[in-house]
Design an enzyme around this catalytic site. Structure first.
Site, mmCIF file in Angstrom:
data_model
loop_
_atom_site.group_PDB
_atom_site.id
_atom_site.type_symbol
_atom_site.label_atom_id
_atom_site.label_comp_id
_atom_site.label_asym_id
_atom_site.label_seq_id
_atom_site.Cartn_x
_atom_site.Cartn_y
_atom_site.Cartn_z
ATOM 1 N N SER A 3 -6.127 36.639 77.340
ATOM 2 C CA SER A 3 -4.758 36.709 77.844
ATOM 3 C C SER A 3 -4.402 35.431 78.576
ATOM 4 O O SER A 3 -5.273 34.753 79.155
ATOM 5 C CB SER A 3 -4.616 37.904 78.795
ATOM 6 O OG SER A 3 -3.387 37.856 79.489
ATOM 7 N N TYR A 13 -6.093 42.903 86.084
ATOM 8 C CA TYR A 13 -6.093 42.741 84.628
ATOM 9 C C TYR A 13 -6.492 41.317 84.255
ATOM 10 O O TYR A 13 -7.385 41.099 83.426
ATOM 11 C CB TYR A 13 -4.714 43.065 84.061
ATOM 12 C CG TYR A 13 -4.537 42.588 82.634
ATOM 13 C CD1 TYR A 13 -5.253 43.176 81.596
ATOM 14 C CD2 TYR A 13 -3.673 41.537 82.333
ATOM 15 C CE1 TYR A 13 -5.110 42.723 80.292
ATOM 16 C CE2 TYR A 13 -3.519 41.083 81.036
ATOM 17 C CZ TYR A 13 -4.237 41.678 80.019
ATOM 18 O OH TYR A 13 -4.106 41.220 78.729
ATOM 19 N N LYS A 66 -10.035 39.889 82.345
ATOM 20 C CA LYS A 66 -10.084 39.047 81.150
ATOM 21 C C LYS A 66 -10.894 37.777 81.422
ATOM 22 O O LYS A 66 -11.681 37.329 80.580
ATOM 23 C CB LYS A 66 -8.669 38.688 80.700
ATOM 24 C CG LYS A 66 -7.904 39.849 80.076
ATOM 25 C CD LYS A 66 -8.520 40.280 78.764
ATOM 26 C CE LYS A 66 -7.674 41.306 78.041
ATOM 27 N NZ LYS A 66 -8.242 41.715 76.746
#
Length: 651
Positions: free
Chosen positions: A190, A238, A242
């Site tokens: 991401s 989040y 990643k």
């Protein structure tokens, strides 16, 4: 309570309608589901790889489903593992339809198999992987990993859930892959790993802004820069999950040079497949911009929240590099090919997948309004926790090393997403089995004493010739009024009738009891059309897209009835019979019913509450206000199923 009951028809296995709220068995076994019959490729280069497959975990989600489809189009066999936590089995059906459409002129086609499982469940995954073992090792030639939770705001509220699934789950999964000597991995990363790199408007972020070891590099201005290994101002769990995964994979590739790992850093995917049959349809409320926009356009939510108008951007709203999801999916195919062809060697490699251009939230809203002709109501609120102001990619490395570039523009994204405004909320499925029986699907309205009704739906039907979708009132075979929509060679017309259409003693057709209406003046039946049947005392009338197509006073049912939605693979003399192994799908976006029952008492002694002449069409859900006004004060029941079909499937 349920307004419709679901049951299967014929002597075959149970039917499998599926919807966002369905709890009906899908027909796919778990955890190790039956695999599609393995099919060879067409010819040429496909034959060299036909015994191998690509494993896609999280392959029914938004990006995963589009990537699975593009892999199939590129000739790869695909094995999908998904726990359906935020996706639906109907997506698998759509992937198969689109695969078959792509190979419609070919004798052979790649296979797609599905297993419902959590990729963290080592025992279940081991059983699944065992099915793809081969004498020389594994038949899995590479793995693409999408099985991560991805909502920024949710990660702030539930950090342990994100670290458990995204980080610990990946470690367990990679340990399994290593034990099977499967060491080619494409990892869904991401742009969140970059954190708050800069507030400078228009900066294109390169992969060098996030490294896992200290490195010197030269920026676009020719200046020498140094990036320390580690994360920089990542603002949410989040993004940190990643980054942690990337760091672990980098360490793994250093420790074992047989591993080839590609981390693809995404930049805000939007859009849908050009067919309009595959899009973004999460179980949970969407946090991404485009599905949130569409919910406002569809009336599902009153306004779009714009989080922050004080960012250092052109108009104060956050700026993102919006990339078409099909381009993103093709980026995964390009990465897999580059690893397979050794253009990208062993080790850990990170690439940006983006366009290199940025658009603000307000610019996207304006573009969607111009495209759709609709006013999109917005509400400006404060910044959302974990957000950053500007994220725009520098995709130079992906172009040079993966031979990948975007092909679609923001116009392609907004046009394809507007086509998703009519999204599917219920799918009925039929298939002709090898023993001659059929898997069919039917929804029966729970009221059996309907005396007259106005029935409307937005629907499309796809599949092989011989299937028929139907929407009808039913008492028995001699008291029925219906709409029948055929597939295949008969798909250029729609059939309206009052049963029986022929004299039961002489078999002579009854004049005025049946009508075949050409679709020339409308979209094909494979596209969304609005259908309507009005059954009132002494008269039946049928409408297509708001215009009356036919009406009759012949054979009008006079017995109390139920209302049925169904899909069959044998239309009889009308449309023929579907071939063995062939399939069809009946997609429904919304259903509206207005009806009376024998238990109700109308204030109109003549009972003409719903007259055919004065009742308007219903081009969109719940739009027929005039009809609602017409029956106000009378004892009628009205049901509008606009944004969900939980009425149809919940008990």
């Amino acid at each position: 309570m349920s307004y419709f009951g679901v049951h299967s028809s014929s002597s075959s296995a149970a039917a499998s309608p599926s919807s966002p709220t369905s709890t009906i068995p899908s027909g796919y076994s778990t955890p190790a589901s039956d695999i599609d019959e393995l099919q060879s490729y067409d010819s040429g280069i496909y034959n060299a790889r036909r015994s191998q497959s690509v494993l896609v975990v999280g392959g029914l989600g938004y990006i995963g489903s589009h990537t699975s489809l593009e892999l199939l189009r590129a000739g790869y066999n695909v094995v999908i593992v998904d726990n359906l936590d935020n996706s639906y089995l109907t997506t698998l059906d759509r992937i198969k339809v689109l695969r078959d459409d792509h190979y419609r002129n070919a004798l052979l086609r790649p296979s797609v198999a599905f297993h419902e499982a959590d990729y963290r469940d080592n025992r279940t995954m081991s059983v699944i992987m065992e099915r793809y073992s081969a004498r020389s090792g594994s038949a899995i030639e590479g793995v693409i990993h999408f099985a991560a939770h991805k909502a920024v705001s949710e990660s702030i509220q539930q950090p342990l859930r994100y670290y458990a699934n995204n980080v610990a789950g990946m470690v367990t999964f990679c340990s399994l892959l290593e034990s099977l000597n499967i060491k080619k991995l494409i990892f869904s990363s991401s742009a969140a790993v970059y954190g708050e790199v800069t507030t400078e408007t228009g900066l294109r972020i390169s992969e060098n802004h996030c490294l896992h070891e200290t490195r010197e590099w030269i920026d676009v201005a020719g200046d020498k820069r140094v990036t320390q290994g580690g994360c920089t101002a990542i603002s949410n769990p989040y993004g940190r999950s990643k980054w942690m995964c990337e760091a672990i994979l980098n360490d793994l590739a250093i420790s074992d040079p047989e591993w080839s790992v590609v981390a693809l850093r995404y930049f805000n995917p939007i859009g849908c497949d050009a067919s309009g049959k595959l899009g973004e349809d999460p179980r949970t409320a969407p946090s991404n911009l485009m599905p949130s926009l569409l919910r406002v356009m569809n009336g599902q939510t009153p306004h779009l929240k714009i989080f922050g108008t004080d960012w250092d951007t052109r108009d104060g709203t956050a700026m993102r590099d919006f990339i078409h999801v099909s381009d993103l999916a093709l980026g995964h195919v390009a990465a897999l090919k580059a690893v397979g062809e050794a253009r990208v060697g062993p080790g850990f490699h990170a690439y940006n997948l983006g366009t290199g251009d940025g658009n603000s939230v307000k610019e996207i809203v304006s573009a969607m309004q111009a495209c759709s002709g609709k006013v999109i109501e917005t509400q400006e609120v404060g910044r959302r926790a974990g957000d950053v102001g500007v994220v725009v990619a520098d995709p130079t490395r992906a172009a040079a090393e993966l031979d990948w570039r975007t092909a679609k523009s923001i116009d392609d994204c907004k046009n394809s997403d507007v086509s998703q405004e009519h999204s599917t909320y219920l799918t009925l499925h039929t298939k002709r089995l090898s023993d001659g029986s059929q898997v069919a699907a039917e929804l029966d309205f729970a009221e059996f004493n309907v005396t007259y009704a106005s029935i409307r739906m937005s629907a499309r039907i796809n599949g092989a010739s011989g299937a028929v979708a139907a929407f009808f009132t039913y008492h028995d075979d001699t008291n029925e009024s219906d709409i029948e929509i055929p597939t295949g060679v008969k798909a250029d017309e729609v059939h309206y009738s009052n049963q029986p259409t022929a004299d039961p003693d002489t078999d002579v057709p009854i004049d005025g009891a049946t009508f075949n209406v050409s679709m020339e003046a409308h979209k094909p039946t494979s596209d969304w059309n609005n259908y309507r049947l009005d059954w009132v005392p002494g008269k039946s009338a049928w409408y297509m897209n708001g215009a009356q197509s036919a009406d009759t006073e012949v054979n009008v049912p006079d017995a109390e009835s139920m209302i049925i939605l169904s899909l069959w693979s044998n239309g009889g003399t009308f449309s023929g019979r579907m071939g063995t192994g062939q399939e069809a799908w009946f997609d429904i976006q919304w259903v509206e019913l207005l009806f009376n029952t024998s238990a109700s008492t109308s204030t109109d002694p003549d009972g003409t509450v719903c007259s055919v002449e004065s009742s308007p069409g219903s081009p969109v859900p719940n739009a027929s206000r005039g009809l609602q006004d017409l029956v106000a004060g009378r004892i009628w029941w009205a049901i509008g199923l606009a944004s969900a079909v939980s009425f149809l499937v919940f008990v």
